[in-house]
Design a protein around this motif. Sequence first.
Motif, PDB file in Angstrom:
ATOM      1  N   ALA A  23       0.842  -1.203   0.000  1.00  0.00           N
ATOM      2  CA  ALA A  23       0.000   0.000   0.000  1.00  0.00           C
ATOM      3  C   ALA A  23       0.871   1.246   0.000  1.00  0.00           C
ATOM      4  CB  ALA A  23      -0.925  -0.005   1.215  1.00  0.00           C
ATOM      5  N   VAL A  24       2.000   1.173   0.704  1.00  0.00           N
ATOM      6  CA  VAL A  24       2.918   2.305   0.751  1.00  0.00           C
ATOM      7  C   VAL A  24       3.681   2.434  -0.571  1.00  0.00           C
ATOM      8  CG1 VAL A  24       4.985   3.206   1.908  1.00  0.00           C
ATOM      9  CG2 VAL A  24       3.163   2.131   3.257  1.00  0.00           C
ATOM     10  N   LEU A  25       4.065   1.287  -1.144  1.00  0.00           N
ATOM     11  CA  LEU A  25       4.991   1.292  -2.279  1.00  0.00           C
ATOM     12  C   LEU A  25       4.315   1.483  -3.640  1.00  0.00           C
ATOM     13  CD1 LEU A  25       7.149  -1.709  -1.032  1.00  0.00           C
ATOM     14  CD2 LEU A  25       7.852   0.694  -1.069  1.00  0.00           C
ATOM     15  N   ALA A  26       3.131   0.899  -3.815  1.00  0.00           N
ATOM     16  CA  ALA A  26       2.501   0.924  -5.138  1.00  0.00           C
ATOM     17  C   ALA A  26       1.846   2.279  -5.380  1.00  0.00           C
ATOM     18  CB  ALA A  26       1.450  -0.177  -5.224  1.00  0.00           C
ATOM     19  N   GLU A  27       1.848   2.684  -6.628  1.00  0.00           N
ATOM     20  CA  GLU A  27       1.178   3.928  -6.967  1.00  0.00           C
ATOM     21  C   GLU A  27      -0.084   3.638  -7.764  1.00  0.00           C
ATOM     22  OE1 GLU A  27       3.841   6.745  -8.600  1.00  0.00           O
ATOM     23  OE2 GLU A  27       5.084   6.698  -6.779  1.00  0.00           O
ATOM     24  N   ASN A  28      -1.019   4.570  -7.702  1.00  0.00           N
ATOM     25  CA  ASN A  28      -2.191   4.510  -8.560  1.00  0.00           C
ATOM     26  C   ASN A  28      -2.932   3.177  -8.453  1.00  0.00           C
ATOM     27  OD1 ASN A  28      -3.678   6.116 -10.279  1.00  0.00           O
ATOM     28  ND2 ASN A  28      -2.898   5.085 -12.102  1.00  0.00           N
ATOM     29  N   LYS A  29      -3.328   2.856  -7.219  1.00  0.00           N
ATOM     30  CA  LYS A  29      -3.966   1.562  -6.992  1.00  0.00           C
ATOM     31  C   LYS A  29      -5.155   1.693  -6.067  1.00  0.00           C
ATOM     32  CE  LYS A  29      -1.628   1.971  -3.046  1.00  0.00           C
ATOM     33  NZ  LYS A  29      -0.865   3.185  -2.706  1.00  0.00           N
ATOM     34  N   ILE A  30      -5.962   0.608  -6.026  1.00  0.00           N
ATOM     35  CA  ILE A  30      -7.013   0.482  -5.026  1.00  0.00           C
ATOM     36  C   ILE A  30      -6.691  -0.764  -4.209  1.00  0.00           C
ATOM     37  CG2 ILE A  30      -8.549  -0.763  -6.624  1.00  0.00           C
ATOM     38  CD1 ILE A  30     -10.900   0.589  -5.113  1.00  0.00           C
ATOM     39  N   LEU A  31      -7.015  -0.732  -2.922  1.00  0.00           N
ATOM     40  CA  LEU A  31      -6.754  -1.875  -2.052  1.00  0.00           C
ATOM     41  C   LEU A  31      -8.073  -2.535  -1.700  1.00  0.00           C
ATOM     42  CD1 LEU A  31      -4.394   0.423  -0.256  1.00  0.00           C
ATOM     43  CD2 LEU A  31      -3.589  -1.817  -1.030  1.00  0.00           C
ATOM     44  N   THR A  32      -8.059  -3.849  -1.584  1.00  0.00           N
ATOM     45  CA  THR A  32      -9.265  -4.529  -1.101  1.00  0.00           C
ATOM     46  C   THR A  32      -8.873  -5.543  -0.043  1.00  0.00           C
ATOM     47  OG1 THR A  32      -9.256  -6.341  -2.709  1.00  0.00           O
ATOM     48  CG2 THR A  32     -10.372  -4.345  -3.381  1.00  0.00           C
ATOM     49  N   SER A 129     -13.818   3.170   1.346  1.00  0.00           N
ATOM     50  CA  SER A 129     -13.130   4.096   2.236  1.00  0.00           C
ATOM     51  C   SER A 129     -11.981   4.789   1.530  1.00  0.00           C
ATOM     52  CB  SER A 129     -12.568   3.332   3.436  1.00  0.00           C
ATOM     53  OG  SER A 129     -13.612   2.762   4.177  1.00  0.00           O
ATOM     54  N   ASP A 130     -11.580   5.900   2.134  1.00  0.00           N
ATOM     55  CA  ASP A 130     -10.355   6.572   1.697  1.00  0.00           C
ATOM     56  C   ASP A 130      -9.284   6.296   2.733  1.00  0.00           C
ATOM     57  OD1 ASP A 130     -11.403   7.843  -0.591  1.00  0.00           O
ATOM     58  OD2 ASP A 130     -12.425   9.294   0.707  1.00  0.00           O
ATOM     59  N   THR A 131      -8.070   6.066   2.236  1.00  0.00           N
ATOM     60  CA  THR A 131      -6.941   5.912   3.142  1.00  0.00           C
ATOM     61  C   THR A 131      -5.820   6.818   2.629  1.00  0.00           C
ATOM     62  OG1 THR A 131      -5.602   4.235   2.017  1.00  0.00           O
ATOM     63  CG2 THR A 131      -7.527   3.430   3.196  1.00  0.00           C
ATOM     64  N   PRO A 132      -4.827   7.061   3.461  1.00  0.00           N
ATOM     65  CA  PRO A 132      -3.698   7.877   2.988  1.00  0.00           C
ATOM     66  C   PRO A 132      -3.001   7.242   1.777  1.00  0.00           C
ATOM     67  CG  PRO A 132      -3.581   7.507   5.367  1.00  0.00           C
ATOM     68  CD  PRO A 132      -4.689   6.669   4.860  1.00  0.00           C
ATOM     69  N   TYR A 133      -3.309   5.973   1.503  1.00  0.00           N
ATOM     70  CA  TYR A 133      -2.610   5.243   0.441  1.00  0.00           C
ATOM     71  C   TYR A 133      -3.488   5.034  -0.789  1.00  0.00           C
ATOM     72  CZ  TYR A 133      -0.221   4.294   4.798  1.00  0.00           C
ATOM     73  OH  TYR A 133       0.390   4.427   6.016  1.00  0.00           O
ATOM     74  N   GLY A 134      -4.719   5.545  -0.747  1.00  0.00           N
ATOM     75  CA  GLY A 134      -5.632   5.338  -1.866  1.00  0.00           C
ATOM     76  C   GLY A 134      -6.925   4.724  -1.364  1.00  0.00           C
TER      77      GLY A 134
END
Lengths: 300, 292
Positions: A23-32, A129-134
């Motif tokens: 989550a910290v390293l990847a750019e332009n992503k969504i997490l599930t 949700s929104d997170t600092p990482y996307g």
Amino acid sequence: MRELLVISGKGGTGKTSLVGGFAVLAENKILTDCDVDAADLHLLLKPTVRETREFYGSKKAVLDHERCTGCGVCVQACRFGAINMGKGRGNTKVQIDPISCEGCAVCSHACPWGAIAMKDNLSGYWFISDTPYGPLVHARLGVAEENSGKLVTRVRREARSIAEDQGLDYIITDGPPGIGCPVISSISGVDLALIVTEPTVAGTHDMERILELARHFDTKTMVCINKYDLDEGKAEEIERYCRDEGIQVAGKIPFDEEVVNALARGLPAVAPADNGFNQREGKASKAIRELWMKVSSYLK
Amino acid sequence: MVIAVASGKGGTGKTTIAVNLALTLERDMPVQLLDCDVEEPNAHLFLHPLLDVSEKVALPVPVIDQSKCNGCGRCSEICAFNAIIAIGTHVMVFPELCHGCGGCSRFCPVSAISEEPREIGVVESGRAGQIEFVQGRVNVGNPLAPPVVRAVKSKIDARQVKVVIIDAPPGTSCPVVASLKDSDFCVLVTEPTPFGLNDLVLAIDVVKELDIPFGVVINRSGLGNKDLLTYCRREKVPVLLEIPFDRRYAACYARGGRLVEEFPELKEAFWGLWRRIRALATTGQTEFRGPS
């Protein structure tokens, strides 16, 4: 848009810690988070919930005592032992145990008195949700509920639609343990399943089962050995096994109490780049960074 | 007495607790160990049982007699799992979605549906030392674990055996419920991290829903933070045992070793665990005094 699933077979090998790092390293992503019955990713990502949606899984049988005559047809019809004759008489005898009810509705069809209805059952919630990482799509299955696979499918569908709308490059998914229904729902159609294992007899055994599942669904896999230095001999065995099976070991992460310490503070194991990480980055954090380079270059 | 060992979070040490408790008790009383983590059964890796009986677990799935089927579509209306679908006069069965409820065959107006068993897993039993051992394995690719769990539990031998120990799967959903149901006591294994605490709270919800008395074992204590202990104290959750984090214990586990045989201090600790379980399960009191 590419989908990465992190799974393990065995629980507690470090799936969520790894996804927190990605989550910290990847750019332009969504997490599930597809571990819908014991979700933990939110503890690292500190989401602000933007939308909460109700999840209705299967229906449950509900008895109308007014109409019930206590004839017992339903008791015979139910194959899940969910309906029993209690101690009462007449219409108070029949008892339906909602926990054992599978939602098949056979009792309701079989009842000669129309006394059993199938009612919608609120089985959980899912969140955008929104997170600092996307953005993060996650869920909470209700206590002792079924249909975790359906809820996983719901979460994935939402994540895909957000990823498409926002033109995101990656969907990164924290998967459930095991090889059962929620795992099967998580694995279908992903571009890569990263399997996190540990150098223990149980880690090895469970990795072999999850690799078999991935083969069954024709899913591309890579392996990551977490805490590999807790037993380097076992770690080598895993590497040998993967080499023989033609599976790439994309990373080996050393045991590092910093990972537990970061977790205890509710932070991902990898520090953001603007925190001066290169000065005092821990050995596990460094290994996760190298792992992400390999995984992301495959996904490109 | 049936003791289930469970946890919300995976990898906290359920199998370690179940196996070592069984090894502690086996010389003093008849013990049965049931590995109900049928997706990833691991207890056998530590006990090396001689499994001399193997039985298939099957679900009854529908078979359509096309010569009788008139394409009315009643079966597909009945099926709550989309496992049987009628398109025009053609009826298709998706066996992997079938829960085996029997609705389609029961309500087919022309009796065109019979059932045949479809194998979804296996139950294996045998002995490991004095321990009577049973485990289930769901076939890879089959999503339905609970019927295999129930098949394992059908081997519970409450008359011959004094203590039945169930090694449950992680999580809080249906395979866990199937494993825990009707137990006399539940040991919830956790670790002192935010993940461990979060998932313990979920697991406690499950055992409360099932009305099973429970207590907590804290594994790898010393790592992480104090929030877990604070929670247990505040909520008056009995802490049955704390196993400190020790690289020697981790190494023993890694190679499939048995903690109570290699570390005498842990054998003592597991006797203490047993006494506390017995006290809580049988009398509801929190401390047991007297000889084991």
